[in-house]
Design a protein around this motif. Structure first.
Motif, PDB file in Angstrom:
ATOM      1  N   GLU A 134     -62.221 -92.734   8.140  1.00 54.08           N
ATOM      2  CA  GLU A 134     -62.872 -91.443   8.364  1.00 54.08           C
ATOM      3  C   GLU A 134     -64.380 -91.617   8.518  1.00 54.08           C
ATOM      4  O   GLU A 134     -64.998 -90.954   9.346  1.00 54.08           O
ATOM      5  N   GLU A 135     -64.992 -92.530   7.766  1.00 52.48           N
ATOM      6  CA  GLU A 135     -66.418 -92.830   7.928  1.00 52.48           C
ATOM      7  C   GLU A 135     -66.719 -93.339   9.335  1.00 52.48           C
ATOM      8  O   GLU A 135     -67.789 -93.091   9.882  1.00 52.48           O
ATOM      9  N   LEU A 136     -65.755 -94.066   9.906  1.00 52.58           N
ATOM     10  CA  LEU A 136     -65.932 -94.645  11.241  1.00 52.58           C
ATOM     11  C   LEU A 136     -65.635 -93.657  12.362  1.00 52.58           C
ATOM     12  O   LEU A 136     -65.734 -93.997  13.529  1.00 52.58           O
ATOM     13  N   GLY A 137     -65.240 -92.421  12.006  1.00 53.37           N
ATOM     14  CA  GLY A 137     -64.978 -91.399  13.025  1.00 53.37           C
ATOM     15  C   GLY A 137     -63.519 -91.093  13.241  1.00 53.37           C
ATOM     16  O   GLY A 137     -63.174 -90.262  14.085  1.00 53.37           O
ATOM     17  N   GLY A 138     -62.629 -91.742  12.508  1.00 55.58           N
ATOM     18  CA  GLY A 138     -61.198 -91.447  12.601  1.00 55.58           C
ATOM     19  C   GLY A 138     -60.843 -90.241  11.749  1.00 55.58           C
ATOM     20  O   GLY A 138     -61.702 -89.678  11.052  1.00 55.58           O
ATOM     21  N   ARG A 139     -59.578 -89.835  11.817  1.00 51.39           N
ATOM     22  CA  ARG A 139     -59.145 -88.688  11.020  1.00 51.39           C
ATOM     23  C   ARG A 139     -57.681 -88.836  10.611  1.00 51.39           C
ATOM     24  O   ARG A 139     -56.913 -89.524  11.267  1.00 51.39           O
ATOM     25  N   LEU A 140     -57.326 -88.156   9.529  1.00 49.30           N
ATOM     26  CA  LEU A 140     -55.941 -88.087   9.081  1.00 49.30           C
ATOM     27  C   LEU A 140     -55.195 -87.098   9.962  1.00 49.30           C
ATOM     28  O   LEU A 140     -55.656 -85.979  10.186  1.00 49.30           O
ATOM     29  N   VAL A 141     -54.027 -87.500  10.461  1.00 48.65           N
ATOM     30  CA  VAL A 141     -53.175 -86.620  11.255  1.00 48.65           C
ATOM     31  C   VAL A 141     -52.067 -86.057  10.382  1.00 48.65           C
ATOM     32  O   VAL A 141     -51.797 -84.858  10.400  1.00 48.65           O
ATOM     33  N   LYS A 142     -51.436 -86.931   9.585  1.00 48.61           N
ATOM     34  CA  LYS A 142     -50.258 -86.512   8.837  1.00 48.61           C
ATOM     35  C   LYS A 142     -49.950 -87.532   7.750  1.00 48.61           C
ATOM     36  O   LYS A 142     -50.121 -88.729   7.948  1.00 48.61           O
ATOM     37  N   VAL A 143     -49.489 -87.059   6.591  1.00 43.58           N
ATOM     38  CA  VAL A 143     -48.984 -87.932   5.542  1.00 43.58           C
ATOM     39  C   VAL A 143     -47.477 -88.044   5.772  1.00 43.58           C
ATOM     40  O   VAL A 143     -46.785 -87.031   5.870  1.00 43.58           O
ATOM     41  N   LEU A 144     -46.990 -89.262   5.881  1.00 43.09           N
ATOM     42  CA  LEU A 144     -45.574 -89.503   6.150  1.00 43.09           C
ATOM     43  C   LEU A 144     -44.903 -90.091   4.922  1.00 43.09           C
ATOM     44  O   LEU A 144     -45.471 -90.956   4.257  1.00 43.09           O
ATOM     45  N   THR A 145     -43.703 -89.638   4.623  1.00 42.28           N
ATOM     46  CA  THR A 145     -42.905 -90.182   3.525  1.00 42.28           C
ATOM     47  C   THR A 145     -41.505 -90.465   4.059  1.00 42.28           C
ATOM     48  O   THR A 145     -40.574 -89.682   3.834  1.00 42.28           O
ATOM     49  N   PRO A 146     -41.336 -91.603   4.760  1.00 47.47           N
ATOM     50  CA  PRO A 146     -40.055 -91.900   5.394  1.00 47.47           C
ATOM     51  C   PRO A 146     -38.925 -92.185   4.417  1.00 47.47           C
ATOM     52  O   PRO A 146     -37.763 -91.936   4.719  1.00 47.47           O
ATOM     53  N   ARG A 147     -39.257 -92.704   3.251  1.00 48.72           N
ATOM     54  CA  ARG A 147     -38.243 -93.010   2.236  1.00 48.72           C
ATOM     55  C   ARG A 147     -38.819 -92.648   0.873  1.00 48.72           C
ATOM     56  O   ARG A 147     -40.037 -92.688   0.695  1.00 48.72           O
ATOM     57  N   PRO A 148     -37.982 -92.337  -0.094  1.00 46.02           N
ATOM     58  CA  PRO A 148     -38.501 -92.034  -1.432  1.00 46.02           C
ATOM     59  C   PRO A 148     -39.371 -93.178  -1.957  1.00 46.02           C
ATOM     60  O   PRO A 148     -39.012 -94.345  -1.840  1.00 46.02           O
ATOM     61  N   GLY A 149     -40.538 -92.827  -2.451  1.00 40.74           N
ATOM     62  CA  GLY A 149     -41.453 -93.814  -2.997  1.00 40.74           C
ATOM     63  C   GLY A 149     -42.287 -94.550  -1.955  1.00 40.74           C
ATOM     64  O   GLY A 149     -43.096 -95.390  -2.294  1.00 40.74           O
ATOM     65  N   ASP A 150     -42.080 -94.246  -0.689  1.00 36.93           N
ATOM     66  CA  ASP A 150     -42.812 -94.906   0.386  1.00 36.93           C
ATOM     67  C   ASP A 150     -43.605 -93.856   1.144  1.00 36.93           C
ATOM     68  O   ASP A 150     -43.056 -92.841   1.553  1.00 36.93           O
TER      69      ASP A 150
END
Length: 125
Positions: A88-104
């Motif tokens: 984010e400091e470099l100019g990127g951004r969060l799009v989405k938090v993904l949880t494909p499997r429990p605990g991951d």
């Protein structure tokens, strides 16, 4: 001039596929490698002779259609929060938090031009 330490390292180039097993078989043959992970929602190939690997997962509903860009790099990181903050400091951004499997979980990020990539915890020391 010294380079700053890396945020992470390339794990795989991931293709969002309409038929992941078919594409995995195609690319495994093209690259002459086998499969190291095979789950209903994820297939990862062995690294090729150059050290890179490809992975395949089902295309999300409403995601880019066949022929459009459906690839993104997965970047392994030692610490997800530190990596996210640095990106984010470099100019990127969060799009989405993904949880494909429990605990991951991992973060789908975007670079300053909107190209998406994921950061995830390292699966190797």
């Amino acid at each position: 001039m010294t380079n700053p330490p890396p945020v992470g390292w390339l794990r795989a180039v991931v293709i969002d596929a309409d038929d992941p097993p078919r594409l995995a078989e195609f690319w495994a043959t093209v690259l002459g490698v086998g499969v190291v992970e095979n789950a209903p929602d994820w297939i990862r190939l062995e690294p090729d002779s150059g050290g890179a690997c490809m992975a395949f997962e089902p295309r999300e509903e409403g995601g880019p259609a066949a022929g459009a860009s459906r690839t993104r790099p997965d970047i392994e990181v030692a610490d997800m929060e530190v990596a996210r903050a640095r990106i984010e400091e470099l100019g990127g951004r969060l799009v989405k938090v993904l949880t494909p499997r429990p605990g991951d979980s991992h973060y789908r990020m975007a670079d300053p031009e909107g190209n998406e990539f994921c950061i995830l915890r390292a699966d190797r020391p």
